[in-house]
Design an enzyme around this catalytic site. Structure first.
Site, PDB file in Angstrom:
ATOM      1  CE1 TYR A 100      -3.977   2.140   0.876  1.00  0.00           C
ATOM      2  CE2 TYR A 100      -2.686   3.244   2.544  1.00  0.00           C
ATOM      3  CZ  TYR A 100      -3.588   3.300   1.885  1.00  0.00           C
ATOM      4  OH  TYR A 100      -4.430   4.468   2.088  1.00  0.00           O
TER       5      TYR A 100
ATOM      6  CE  LYS B   7      -3.612   4.900  -1.383  1.00  0.00           C
ATOM      7  NZ  LYS B   7      -4.698   5.408  -2.332  1.00  0.00           N
TER       8      LYS B   7
HETATM    9  N1  NAD Z   1      -9.828   6.386   5.294  1.00  0.00           N
HETATM   10  C1  NAD Z   1      -8.167   6.536   5.399  1.00  0.00           C
HETATM   11  O1  NAD Z   1      -7.968   6.603   6.733  1.00  0.00           O
HETATM   12  C2  NAD Z   1      -7.450   6.880   4.461  1.00  0.00           C
HETATM   13  C3  NAD Z   1      -6.150   7.374   4.558  1.00  0.00           C
HETATM   14  C4  NAD Z   1      -5.414   7.414   3.681  1.00  0.00           C
HETATM   15  C5  NAD Z   1      -5.730   7.322   2.090  1.00  0.00           C
HETATM   16  N2  NAD Z   1      -6.886   6.631   2.018  1.00  0.00           N
HETATM   17  C6  NAD Z   1      -7.488   6.698   0.653  1.00  0.00           C
HETATM   18  O2  NAD Z   1      -8.509   7.354   0.315  1.00  0.00           O
HETATM   19  C7  NAD Z   1      -9.214   6.539  -0.568  1.00  0.00           C
HETATM   20  C8  NAD Z   1     -10.760   6.453  -0.256  1.00  0.00           C
HETATM   21  O3  NAD Z   1     -10.620   5.688   0.732  1.00  0.00           O
HETATM   22  P1  NAD Z   1     -11.877   5.489   1.901  1.00  0.00           P
HETATM   23  O4  NAD Z   1     -11.559   5.622   3.132  1.00  0.00           O
HETATM   24  O5  NAD Z   1     -13.219   6.288   1.320  1.00  0.00           O
HETATM   25  O6  NAD Z   1     -12.314   3.772   1.480  1.00  0.00           O
HETATM   26  P2  NAD Z   1     -13.674   3.281   1.675  1.00  0.00           P
HETATM   27  O7  NAD Z   1     -13.304   1.758   1.597  1.00  0.00           O
HETATM   28  O8  NAD Z   1     -14.510   3.822   2.765  1.00  0.00           O
HETATM   29  O9  NAD Z   1     -14.259   3.179   0.130  1.00  0.00           O
HETATM   30  C9  NAD Z   1     -13.511   2.850  -1.097  1.00  0.00           C
HETATM   31  C10 NAD Z   1     -14.556   2.595  -1.976  1.00  0.00           C
HETATM   32  O10 NAD Z   1     -13.778   2.091  -3.313  1.00  0.00           O
HETATM   33  C11 NAD Z   1     -14.505   0.902  -3.719  1.00  0.00           C
HETATM   34  N3  NAD Z   1     -13.316  -0.164  -4.270  1.00  0.00           N
HETATM   35  C12 NAD Z   1     -12.592  -0.708  -3.607  1.00  0.00           C
HETATM   36  N4  NAD Z   1     -11.923  -1.636  -4.561  1.00  0.00           N
HETATM   37  C13 NAD Z   1     -12.214  -1.121  -5.777  1.00  0.00           C
HETATM   38  C14 NAD Z   1     -11.879  -1.606  -7.069  1.00  0.00           C
HETATM   39  N5  NAD Z   1     -10.906  -2.697  -7.317  1.00  0.00           N
HETATM   40  N6  NAD Z   1     -12.569  -1.226  -7.878  1.00  0.00           N
HETATM   41  C15 NAD Z   1     -13.606  -0.321  -7.985  1.00  0.00           C
HETATM   42  N7  NAD Z   1     -13.824   0.337  -6.716  1.00  0.00           N
HETATM   43  C16 NAD Z   1     -13.355  -0.303  -5.677  1.00  0.00           C
HETATM   44  C17 NAD Z   1     -15.180   0.178  -2.625  1.00  0.00           C
HETATM   45  O11 NAD Z   1     -16.185  -0.798  -2.909  1.00  0.00           O
HETATM   46  C18 NAD Z   1     -15.497   1.438  -1.648  1.00  0.00           C
HETATM   47  O12 NAD Z   1     -16.858   1.883  -2.401  1.00  0.00           O
HETATM   48  C19 NAD Z   1      -8.474   5.251  -0.991  1.00  0.00           C
HETATM   49  O13 NAD Z   1      -7.491   5.625  -2.182  1.00  0.00           O
HETATM   50  C20 NAD Z   1      -7.432   5.122   0.318  1.00  0.00           C
HETATM   51  O14 NAD Z   1      -6.515   4.228   0.016  1.00  0.00           O
HETATM   52  C21 NAD Z   1      -7.805   6.431   2.979  1.00  0.00           C
END
Ligand code: NAD
Length: 252
Positions: free
Chosen positions: A158, A162
């Site tokens: 991951y 990123k």
């Molecule tokens: N939540 C955190 O703390 C956090 C921190 C840093 C970065 N991020 C990044 O932010 C972004 C959004 O995260 P979030 O927390 O909203 O995630 P989440 O899990 O709440 O939502 C992610 C969405 O992506 C969809 N998804 C997953 N794999 C997929 C695929 N292969 N193809 C299409 N859709 C797919 C899921 O079905 C879901 O609807 C991500 O890139 C994550 O890595 C999140």
């Protein structure tokens, strides 16, 4: 109406930050292509948009599959006539499988890379030619504070995916700036979404929140607001930049 007449694809738009941004972008006048692996969740996002009077198109698919992402771009243009915004938001954090390099299998490494890094590759590969046809546009990538600092609880695939997006961000900004296409990356800190839910008890949430200068975890709207700014013309001289939105974590 900061996105009036714009057309946006948002990947991972079924839940979390992707859903929040989809609803916000639509409120601001964008037509939103809601792309997600979870079709039911994507339909719910579209229903919220439409209930608020906005326009949405659901495309179910996997960002790790080039054919799915290509189809999404094609369906977006067929339905709404053009494309202005690519928000490569979909990502997975699989702490149970993606660990330190000394513990991770090649298979787990590859699938995390396929979703988190190849997904944005496919979206920009097929989306940028449409932004060029539209006379410009905005690309938003999503990194993480994991790419900016080391953590003792490692998720190395991951983190590397990123981190690679930081390089892609600069490369796309330089290559496509002359086409009036901007590319920026948001680095969220810990945001309270479904992605983190399996790893956070209420006690843990409170402890992490208390440890931050802003004294709370992030919420999806904290990130969606930044994405809205990057998608809109208000950020028209901003490209190749990184926005850290983390309640002050990196500053500590
Ligand atoms: N939540 C955190 O703390 C956090 C921190 C840093 C970065 N991020 C990044 O932010 C972004 C959004 O995260 P979030 O927390 O909203 O995630 P989440 O899990 O709440 O939502 C992610 C969405 O992506 C969809 N998804 C997953 N794999 C997929 C695929 N292969 N193809 C299409 N859709 C797919 C899921 O079905 C879901 O609807 C991500 O890139 C994550 O890595 C999140």
């Amino acid at each position: 109406m900061r996105l009036k007449d714009k057309v946006a694809i948002i990947t991972g738009a079924g839940l979390g930050m992707g859903r929040e941004a989809s609803v916000l972008f639509a409120q601001e006048g964008a037509k939103v292509v809601v792309f997600d692996l979870n079709e039911a969740a994507a339909q719910e996002t579209a229903a919220i948009i439409e209930k608020n009077g906005g326009k949405a198109l659901v495309v179910a698919g996997n960002v790790a599959k080039e054919a799915d992402v290509k189809r999404c771009v094609e369906e977006a243009v067929a339905k709404f006539g053009k494309l202005d915004i690519l928000y490569a938001n979909a990502g997975v954090l699989w702490k149970d499988r993606d660990k330190s390099v000394i513990e991770t299998t090649e298979e787990n490494w590859d699938i995390v890379q396929a979703i988190n890094l190849k997904g944005p590759f496919f979206l920009t590969k097929h989306g940028i030619p449409e932004l060029q046809k539209a006379g410009g546009g905005s690309i938003i990538l999503v990194g993480s504070i994991s790419a900016l600092a080391g953590f003792s609880l490692a998720q190395d695939s991951y983190t590397c995916a990123k981190g690679a997006l930081i390089s892609l961000n600069k490369s796309l900004a330089v290559q496509f700036g002359p086409d009036n296409i901007r590319c920026n990356i948001i680095h969220p800190g810990m945001v309270d979404t479904a992605l983190q839910a399996p790893y956070l008890t209420p006690e843990k949430k409170k402890a992490i929140g208390d440890s931050l200068p802003m004294k709370r975890l992030g919420v999806a709207r904290d990130i969606a607001n930044a994405a809205l700014f990057l998608a809109s013309d208000e950020s028209c001289w901003m490209t190749g930049a990184e926005m850290i939105i983390d309640g002050g974590f990196i500053a500590t």
